[in-house]
Design an enzyme around this catalytic site. Structure first.
Site: not given
Length: 543
Positions: A84, A106
């Site tokens: 991820k 992010p």
């Protein structure tokens, strides 16, 4: 002299119970010689199913696995895990034309330029068609090409771009259980029938259906939303977050991958009365809908959700999960510490459930008591957990408070009717004029000012209502320096992306399934059919 604690009892299994056992066993018992005599017992009911705590994690997860003594390869094989690289938000906001906005949160922090926040430069000069995250993180480029965060042969837990994991929560709990039992944690399958309290109000013993009386020194309540010990027996008040967060229901379903590609990112798509998650594992995709029962019945939410899922969900029926959203006023009462859902729960928008379990246990180790359970230790632990839960709550609230959709009553209410804490309200007023800074936040254990930058710029709030004239105040911005940074950083990120391995093939390498001619072909960049390769691997295993 007060006696040291020699026994820790954990009531409840699942991810919360077994992660607590693994961390206590590793960080407290194995790494503190003076605590060698501590025994850890986990009591788990054979009749009560656990609620899977999270299928997505945050970037501290590699440290957690390493601290538990679990290799990355073992974790990927046993839990069908994947990488991820961030959370992709879709349709949470719209632009000035009403078109949906997409942005990413992010896991890489934006670096300053000569001490100036990257966001200040971006607001001043822009970056053409590039999104803010693309200036410092490769996550969107890697997602575009369905690559993982590292090249082949990188080894265990290497350094590189920020990443976390997707995992199968049930299999992860099983892996933790196997690891704990192998290292000396006592596992008891039995039903709790009654709690025995001492004259001072401590939990003195548990009365079990088969095992009888089990004496207790320090007990961890991992009984989920029921809070059997912390709430029902010891009376810790549960503080609802319903005035801040409207969502109180979720439904979940597991669907197959429809292509060979595995997206290296969690995706959150806003619907009419909440939002969906999409968590791609190695073998399947976990997906669900978090919604407000005040704005959708279960039946209407199901229809909306399954329409969004599309053909992949054909014939499947989602499981509905009521959510108790909030936290206990005190998570350590007398000789009991609540961990996991019994401690509190905040909707899973930023995948914080496992992180909160992790931090609960680490804080307990930091303030570990003797059998007098000193009040200053309890008070500081409770204060730290209060700050952490409120930090997560406020960051989640930010996503709703800065929404601008008007196409459903839910999104209008989320912006106009839901409360925000005094601290967040003060910051939202401040951030109309200046970027978030470290001193603005009461707690930044997980969500730093730079994470707030990514969300504020991703939602484009400074294009639609927020002012921008003071963001560069006190800074000497050099436009040539900015464009030089953009060019050099984009070249560096492109170089990294080109070296990174295809996500599925990288997972197969870590799992030990990418071998021989296939490995060499993949490393040369040749196209290899995953279905065919897996079939050949299965055939070869029969020889």
């Amino acid at each position: 002299m007060t006696a040291p604690i020699r026994n820790i009892t954990i009531v409840g299994g699942g991810t919360a119970g077994w992660l607590a056992a693994a961390l206590l066993n590793s960080l407290l018992r194995e790494k503190r010689p003076q605590q060698d005599a501590i025994e850890i017992t986990l009591i788990e009911s054979p009749d009560i199913p656990t609620v899977g705590v999270g299928e997505a994690t945050v970037p501290n997860m590699p440290r957690t696995l390493a601290d538990c003594g679990i290799s990355e390869a073992q974790f990927f094989r046993c839990c069908n895990s994947s990488f991820k690289l961030g959370v992709l938000f879709d349709h949470w906001n719209v632009d000035e034309t009403g078109a949906p906005i997409r942005y990413v949160n992010p896991f890489d922090p934006p670096p300053p330029i000569d001490g100036v926040p990257l966001a200040a430069y971006y607001l001043k000069y822009g970056a053409g068609d590039l999104e803010f995250a693309q200036l410092f993180s490769p996550c969107l480029d890697l997602r575009e090409e369905m690559r993982g965060p590292r090249p082949f042969r990188a080894g265990e837990y290497p350094r590189g771009p920020g990443f976390a994991y997707h995992l199968d929560a049930g299999k992860f709990a099983a892996l933790l259980r196997e690891t704990c039992v192998a290292r000396g944690v006592h596992h008891v399958y039995d039903n709790l029938q009654e709690l025995e309290l001492s004259e001072t109000g401590d939990v003195a013993a548990l009365h079990l259906e088969k095992g009888g009386r089990h004496a207790v020194e320090l007990v961890l309540d991992c009984t989920g939303f029921r809070g059997l010990i912390i709430n029902q027996a010891l009376g810790s008040e549960f503080l609802s977050y319903s005035k801040y967060l409207a969502n109180d229901r979720a439904m979940a379903v597991q669907v197959p991958h429809l292509t060979d590609d595995i997206e290296p990112m969690t995706r959150s798509t806003a619907l009419g009365a909440g939002w969906t998650w999409r968590v791609p594992l190695y073998n399947r995709v976990g997906t669900g809908y978090v919604y407000s029962s005040a704005h959708r019945t279960d039946e209407a939410a199901r229809d909306e959700f399954m329409q969004w899922v599309g053909p992949a969900g054909e014939g499947l029926e989602p499981r509905v999960i009521p959510m108790r959203v909030g936290r206990n006023r005190q998570n350590w009462v007398r000789n009991c510490v609540a961990v996991g859902l019994s401690s509190g729960f905040i909707e899973p928008l930023e995948s914080t459930a496992i992180h909160l379990v992790d931090m609960s246990v680490r804080q307990l180790i930091t303030y570990f008591p003797d059998t007098s359970y000193p009040e200053p230790l309890r008070a500081r632990y409770n204060r730290q957990m209060e700050r952490l839960y409120d930090e997560v709550r406020d960051f989640i609230c930010l996503h709703y408070a800065l929404g601008n959709r008007t196409d459903s009553q839910y999104w209008i209410d989320a912006r106009k009717e839901l409360k925000v804490s005094d601290a967040l309200a003060e910051n939202l007023a401040l951030w109309r004029h200046t970027l978030p800074q470290a001193g603005d936040l009461d707690s930044a254990v997980l969500f730093s000012p730079q994470v707030y930058h990514a969300v504020l710029l991703g939602k484009r709030v400074y294009d639609m209502g927020f002012k921008a004239e003071n963001f560069a105040a006190g800074y000497a911005l050099d436009e040539d320096r900015w464009w030089d940074f953009v060019a050099r950083n984009r070249a560096k990120l492109a170089q990294f992306t080109n070296r990174a391995a295809n996500h599925r093939h990288l997972l197969r390498e870590i799992r030990g399934e990418l071998m021989g001619r296939e490995r060499r072909a993949v490393e040369r960049g040749e196209t290899v059919s995953v279905a065919r390769a897996e079939a050949e691997l299965a055939d070869s295993s029969l020889l």
